[in-house]
Design a protein around this motif. Structure first.
Motif, PDB file in Angstrom:
ATOM      1  N   LEU A   6       2.775   3.167   4.552  1.00 41.67           N
ATOM      2  CA  LEU A   6       3.081   3.154   5.986  1.00 41.67           C
ATOM      3  C   LEU A   6       4.584   2.931   6.155  1.00 41.67           C
ATOM      4  CD1 LEU A   6       1.693   3.122   8.847  1.00 41.67           C
ATOM      5  CD2 LEU A   6       1.874   0.626   8.727  1.00 41.67           C
ATOM      6  N   VAL A  35       2.484   7.812   6.138  1.00 41.06           N
ATOM      7  CA  VAL A  35       2.261   7.775   7.581  1.00 41.06           C
ATOM      8  C   VAL A  35       3.516   7.208   8.229  1.00 41.06           C
ATOM      9  CG1 VAL A  35       1.001   6.676   9.454  1.00 41.06           C
ATOM     10  CG2 VAL A  35      -0.241   7.612   7.518  1.00 41.06           C
ATOM     11  N   PHE A  37       5.092   5.605  11.287  1.00 45.48           N
ATOM     12  CA  PHE A  37       4.484   4.787  12.338  1.00 45.48           C
ATOM     13  C   PHE A  37       5.567   4.239  13.265  1.00 45.48           C
ATOM     14  CE2 PHE A  37       2.614   0.755  13.941  1.00 45.48           C
ATOM     15  CZ  PHE A  37       1.476   1.283  14.539  1.00 45.48           C
ATOM     16  N   GLY A 112      -1.193  -1.728   9.466  1.00 42.12           N
ATOM     17  CA  GLY A 112      -1.165  -1.521   8.021  1.00 42.12           C
ATOM     18  C   GLY A 112      -2.271  -2.261   7.303  1.00 42.12           C
ATOM     19  N   TYR A 117      -3.384  -0.026   3.897  1.00 41.80           N
ATOM     20  CA  TYR A 117      -2.276   0.688   3.255  1.00 41.80           C
ATOM     21  C   TYR A 117      -1.851  -0.055   1.997  1.00 41.80           C
ATOM     22  CZ  TYR A 117      -1.816   4.038   7.011  1.00 41.80           C
ATOM     23  OH  TYR A 117      -2.064   5.064   7.895  1.00 41.80           O
ATOM     24  N   ILE A 120       4.045  -1.336   3.047  1.00 39.72           N
ATOM     25  CA  ILE A 120       4.759  -1.059   4.293  1.00 39.72           C
ATOM     26  C   ILE A 120       6.233  -0.894   3.947  1.00 39.72           C
ATOM     27  CG2 ILE A 120       5.477  -1.988   6.524  1.00 39.72           C
ATOM     28  CD1 ILE A 120       2.861  -3.544   6.637  1.00 39.72           C
TER      29      ILE A 120
END
Length: 310
Positions: A6, A35, A37, A112, A117, A120
């Motif tokens: 993430l 991803v 975000f 997250g 995930y 991060i």
């Protein structure tokens, strides 16, 4: 095995540095999904409630809300296009934006954690004695409050090059190794350097012993540390072997004591030309890396990525 990362993004160059780092990392990591975000700024509920009594004011606020959403969409499309231009397959990049609920950092952590995930990624805003100010309050808060997920703090767009792991034999260090082994599983080219600063008597006791009085105590500490770190390496090497990383890819470096452990680690990282430094948040007795050492690394780190593993 698929890795899900993430990446918290905004419109800063620091966010772009993070994107460039992970794109470069993907050359060394298989089955990586990203991803992007972004947490949208939000209008306070108080303002919205007050504006309901004035239709024209309420309409203006709704326009601002819609504009914030569109700005977020534009940002994410730009960042996704950058990732694709850097060689990431379009199907491996997803973009998500949500209105702020609790606060940007908490929203990032909750999202997250809830979706499991593997890490991060946040960009930082520079190196200074006032690290929290220049790093950015959101990045600092994500790092300080992540109790489950590893946080990768990207300072510059340096390529991932070699990887250095600062270890102290603790369970947190072993979790850092486990995270590293998972991310780089199956990579037969990556070079990994374990770096350990062997503790001295002064690290445990502030009393100024004479050389004669302290020799036996120093010996006890040295033997205990060696036994601990030997057990640690045995577990770590097994984790790497299970991940398809051979012992020939791993280098072990032990530094004999020193008052400024964080500085020793940082100096070694820079001199070694590494691109990624990995550290466990909590060390022996939950303080060796959790206190001044980890804080020093977070404050002073530059030139690549610092992975902090809870």
């Amino acid at each position: 095995m698929e890795k899900k990362v993430l990446i918290a993004v905004d419109d800063s160059r620091h966010s772009e540095n993070a994107l460039r780092y992970v794109a470069g990392l993907s050359e060394s990591v298989s089955e990586m999904k990203f991803v992007l975000f972004h947490v949208q700024p939000t209008i306070s509920q108080y303002l919205m409630d007050e504006a309901r009594t004035k239709p024209s004011a309420y309409a203006e606020l709704k326009k601002l809300e819609k504009k914030a959403h569109q700005t977020a969409q534009d940002l994410l499309q730009k960042d996704k296009a950058l990732m694709i231009s850097l060689g990431i397959a379009e199907e491996n990049v997803q973009a998500i934006t949500l209105p702020r609920k609790f606060g940007a950092a908490k929203d990032i952590l909750e999202y997250g954690t809830a979706l499991l995930y593997d890490a991060i990624v946040v960009g930082r805003r520079g190196v200074s004695g006032l690290a929290e100010v220049f790093m950015g309050s959101v990045s600092a808060s994500v790092l300080d409050n992540s109790e489950v997920l590893p946080v990768w703090v990207i300072d510059e767009k340096a390529p991932p090059k070699g990887v250095m792991v600062a270890v102290d034999g603790s369970g947190s260090s072993l979790r850092a190794v486990d995270h590293l082994a998972f991310i780089f599983s199956g990579n037969s080219d990556i070079t990994i350097s374990f770096f350990h600063v062997a503790p001295r008597l002064a690290d445990f006791c502030p009393i100024d012993f004479s050389k004669n009085d302290s020799s036996q105590l120093e010996s006890v500490i040295e033997q205990g540390d060696r036994a601990c770190i030997d057990r640690f390496y045995a577990h770590a090497l097994k984790k790497f072997a299970d991940a398809g990383i051979s012992e020939r890819q791993i280098h072990i470096d032990v530094h004999k004591g020193g008052f400024k452990v964080g500085k020793i680690i940082m100096d070694t990282y820079r001199k070694g030309g590494f691109g990624t430094l990995i550290v466990g948040r909590r060390g022996m007795n939950k303080k060796f890396f959790a206190g001044s050492v980890s804080r020093y690394l977070v404050n002073q780190f530059s030139g690549g990525a610092l992975w902090v593993v809870p």
